[in-house]
Motif scaffolding. Structure first.
Motif, mmCIF file in Angstrom:
data_model
loop_
_atom_site.group_PDB
_atom_site.id
_atom_site.type_symbol
_atom_site.label_atom_id
_atom_site.label_comp_id
_atom_site.label_asym_id
_atom_site.label_seq_id
_atom_site.Cartn_x
_atom_site.Cartn_y
_atom_site.Cartn_z
ATOM 1 N N HIS A 13 14.057 14.144 2.400
ATOM 2 C CA HIS A 13 13.211 14.546 3.528
ATOM 3 C C HIS A 13 13.103 13.362 4.492
ATOM 4 O O HIS A 13 12.652 12.276 4.112
ATOM 5 N N ARG A 14 13.517 13.588 5.736
ATOM 6 C CA ARG A 14 13.507 12.518 6.722
ATOM 7 C C ARG A 14 12.156 12.382 7.400
ATOM 8 O O ARG A 14 11.737 11.273 7.715
ATOM 9 N N LYS A 15 11.468 13.494 7.640
ATOM 10 C CA LYS A 15 10.198 13.475 8.362
ATOM 11 C C LYS A 15 9.067 13.746 7.368
ATOM 12 O O LYS A 15 8.926 14.869 6.863
ATOM 13 N N VAL A 16 8.286 12.677 7.116
ATOM 14 C CA VAL A 16 7.282 12.735 6.052
ATOM 15 C C VAL A 16 5.992 12.092 6.555
ATOM 16 O O VAL A 16 6.014 11.059 7.258
ATOM 17 N N LEU A 17 4.860 12.701 6.194
ATOM 18 C CA LEU A 17 3.540 12.100 6.380
ATOM 19 C C LEU A 17 3.014 11.697 5.002
ATOM 20 O O LEU A 17 2.969 12.517 4.085
ATOM 21 N N MET A 18 2.612 10.429 4.874
ATOM 22 C CA MET A 18 2.123 9.921 3.590
ATOM 23 C C MET A 18 0.712 9.374 3.743
ATOM 24 O O MET A 18 0.426 8.622 4.690
ATOM 25 N N PHE A 19 -0.145 9.763 2.802
ATOM 26 C CA PHE A 19 -1.536 9.312 2.738
ATOM 27 C C PHE A 19 -1.782 8.741 1.338
ATOM 28 O O PHE A 19 -1.302 9.294 0.343
ATOM 29 N N LYS A 20 -2.542 7.672 1.279
ATOM 30 C CA LYS A 20 -2.870 7.063 -0.009
ATOM 31 C C LYS A 20 -4.347 6.679 -0.014
ATOM 32 O O LYS A 20 -4.799 5.911 0.851
ATOM 33 N N PHE A 21 -5.078 7.204 -1.019
ATOM 34 C CA PHE A 21 -6.515 6.966 -1.144
ATOM 35 C C PHE A 21 -6.850 6.535 -2.576
ATOM 36 O O PHE A 21 -6.049 6.709 -3.506
ATOM 37 N N VAL A 22 -8.061 6.011 -2.695
ATOM 38 C CA VAL A 22 -8.589 5.641 -4.019
ATOM 39 C C VAL A 22 -9.416 6.803 -4.549
ATOM 40 O O VAL A 22 -10.238 7.382 -3.823
ATOM 41 N N LEU A 23 -9.199 7.134 -5.818
ATOM 42 C CA LEU A 23 -9.968 8.212 -6.448
ATOM 43 C C LEU A 23 -11.298 7.671 -6.960
ATOM 44 O O LEU A 23 -11.333 6.671 -7.697
ATOM 45 N N PRO A 24 -12.399 8.292 -6.616
ATOM 46 C CA PRO A 24 -13.686 7.881 -7.184
ATOM 47 C C PRO A 24 -13.853 8.422 -8.603
ATOM 48 O O PRO A 24 -12.952 9.059 -9.159
ATOM 49 N N ALA A 25 -15.015 8.182 -9.170
ATOM 50 C CA ALA A 25 -15.311 8.716 -10.499
ATOM 51 C C ALA A 25 -15.408 10.235 -10.441
ATOM 52 O O ALA A 25 -15.549 10.843 -9.371
ATOM 53 N N ALA A 26 -15.330 10.849 -11.596
ATOM 54 C CA ALA A 26 -15.325 12.313 -11.659
ATOM 55 C C ALA A 26 -16.595 12.916 -11.064
ATOM 56 O O ALA A 26 -16.550 13.953 -10.403
ATOM 57 N N LYS A 27 -17.728 12.265 -11.281
ATOM 58 C CA LYS A 27 -18.988 12.814 -10.779
ATOM 59 C C LYS A 27 -19.197 12.535 -9.290
ATOM 60 O O LYS A 27 -20.086 13.136 -8.665
ATOM 61 N N ASN A 28 -18.373 11.614 -8.712
ATOM 62 C CA ASN A 28 -18.505 11.267 -7.293
ATOM 63 C C ASN A 28 -17.292 11.711 -6.484
ATOM 64 O O ASN A 28 -16.963 11.090 -5.472
ATOM 65 N N MET A 29 -16.646 12.766 -6.907
ATOM 66 C CA MET A 29 -15.426 13.201 -6.242
ATOM 67 C C MET A 29 -15.673 13.695 -4.819
ATOM 68 O O MET A 29 -14.777 13.632 -3.963
ATOM 69 N N ALA A 30 -16.852 14.142 -4.509
ATOM 70 C CA ALA A 30 -17.149 14.638 -3.159
ATOM 71 C C ALA A 30 -17.187 13.522 -2.124
ATOM 72 O O ALA A 30 -17.175 13.804 -0.910
#
Length: 481
Positions: free
Chosen positions: A364-381
């Motif tokens: 795939h030549r045209k790609v959008l990439m995002f990278k985030f940190v996952l919080p704890a299970a109870k703070n996923m919101a």
């Protein structure tokens, strides 16, 4: 003859009167000395009496201890002297000596062994001495060898404890990672969630209610797929969690902390994305991305903040092919929601980077990439605003069109990049061809080394004939009319 007989009789009578004790000794049979012994009982010292040496009584439970631990040396016996009188057991009355103090002697194993004490009470004149009993010697002899220390099970206990802890940590860590992954799926891919509203197909399978949302590729890797949206072919989310199931990795993470991360890859349609190379990350990470990513290194540069315009917070750096692209993609909406100074402190803690490019290497030549940190299970919101950037930029990039001036610059840059790519491809092909030739030549040399001398001579002769034929001038034969 009468006179000598009377003379000898007279001498015998005188001898009897002068030596009465010689006949009262028990060594002379037929003579009784009881009267004399009764008179002299008061002069006998009990300590000087001892048991008869002819037949000693030996016991294993209570051996007789000598009065003197040091043996008294015996004077040399003279065969001419008469034997000394000895008191036999007939004159030993135990009731007579009742109440006398007994002398207790301490046993010194270092000076005398039990065998030495035992031999002191054996009769030297007995022709058949009693042999030593091995059981008796083993009972009374001190143990010369030290007792071996008890076996230590420290290593076994440590290994067993480690295995138990490893097993417990394996199941608890595995369950914890699964809980985090399921919590994210329940928050963002369940009914009425962000991805459920923006994509028509979630998870793997036919998209039914029973289709699983997450694909587990390992104890630390979970994947989520979504498709059925304009401007893109699909979305792939990868959850990379810490190795909580590995006890050694967990201990290492205590020393070198790591984070749970999630990355999104959006595969754009070929006609839905213009010439765009853009990235944004924290300052240190942005410098590393600019050096490592090939498209950023070739087309983009790190931009300085513009004057008189709302921009991202000071902790972030922007890498773009042009200022026009950067200003068009960093809108007031994303600044107010996530990347502004106030919003970033509250909602941008889990942000790592974004990277948009139409020059990606791969299928795939045209790609959008995002990278985030996952919080704890109870703070996923807490990462709701970060996840909302994914559908927002899909629509923004899909509708975005460059100006004619910016397009001309980007096309020129891409033509140069294509020429460089072709040049690099030709160089790589030539290097591969030379490498194959070198390998073939090496194989021929190895084969020649294995040939015999006769085969080598024939081959050389054939090669000379070929060279001579090649050097001869060519002659053209023609037929006359």
């Amino acid at each position: 003859m009468a006179k000598p007989s009377l003379f000898f009789l007279f001498l015998l009578v005188l001898f009897f009167f002068h030596h009465p004790l010689a006949f009262s000794s028990p060594d002379f049979e037929g003579f009784e000395g009881e009267d004399y012994d009764l008179e002299d009982d008061s002069s006998i010292d009990p300590s000087s009496l001892r048991s008869p040496p002819s037949h000693p009584k030996l016991t294993t439970s209570d051996p007789i201890q000598p009065n003197n631990p040091t043996p008294t040396p015996q004077p040399p016996s003279d065969p001419d002297l008469p034997p000394s009188p000895q008191i036999t057991s007939d004159f030993w009355d135990e009731d007579e000596f009742e109440g006398l103090p007994l002398h207790h002697h301490h046993h010194h194993p270092s000076s005398h062994s039990p065998d030495q004490h035992q031999h002191q009470y054996q009769d030297s004149s007995n022709p058949n001495p009693i042999p030593n009993d091995p059981a008796q010697n083993s009972t009374h002899s001190p143990d010369s060898s030290a007792l071996s220390p008890p076996r230590s099970f420290t290593v076994e206990i440590i290994c067993g404890s480690f295995l138990v802890m490893f097993a417990i940590n394996y199941f608890t860590g595995k369950k914890e990672n699964e809980t985090i992954a399921l919590s994210w799926a329940a928050q963002f891919s369940a009914k009425d969630s962000i991805f459920e509203k923006n994509f028509s197909l979630l998870g793997i399978g036919d998209g039914g209610d029973d289709s699983p949302l997450l694909l587990k590729e390992g104890h630390t890797t979970f994947k989520f797929y979504a498709s059925g949206r304009r401007y893109c072919q699909g979305l792939l989310a990868t959850l990379e969690l810490k190795s909580r199931h590995d006890l050694i990795a967990r201990i290492y993470n205590m020393i070198v902390p790591t984070r749970d991360e999630i990355s999104f890859e959006v595969y754009m349609n070929d006609d839905a994305m213009d010439h765009v190379v853009f990235a944004m990350a924290k300052k240190k990470a942005a410098k590393a991305m600019h050096k490592e990513e090939r498209d950023l290194q070739r087309f983009a540069t790190i931009l300085s903040p513009p004057n008189g315009k709302k921009w991202v917070c000071d902790d972030l750096s922007v890498i773009s092919e042009s200022k026009e692209v950067a200003s068009d993609l960093i809108t007031d909406t994303v600044i107010d929601q996530v990347f502004g100074d106030k919003a970033y402190e509250k909602f941008g803690k889990g942000f790592i980077s974004v990277h948009f490019s139409d020059q990606q290497s791969g299928m795939h030549r045209k790609v959008l990439m995002f990278k985030f940190v996952l919080p704890a299970a109870k703070n996923m919101a807490d990462m709701t605003r970060l996840v909302a950037l994914v559908p927002y930029y899909i629509d923004l990039i899909g509708r975005y069109k460059l100006s004619s001036q910016a397009r001309s610059k980007t096309e020129t840059a891409r033509q140069k990049a294509a020429q460089e790519a072709q040049r690099e491809l030709r160089n790589a092909q030539q290097e591969a061809m030379q490498r194959r030739k070198a390998e073939k030549k090496k194989m021929l040399e190895e084969a020649e080394a294995k040939l015999s001398a006769e085969a080598i001579r024939k081959k050389e002769a054939k090669e000379r004939a070929r060279q001579m034929k090649k050097s001869m001038p060519r002659m053209k034969m023609t037929r006359g009319a």
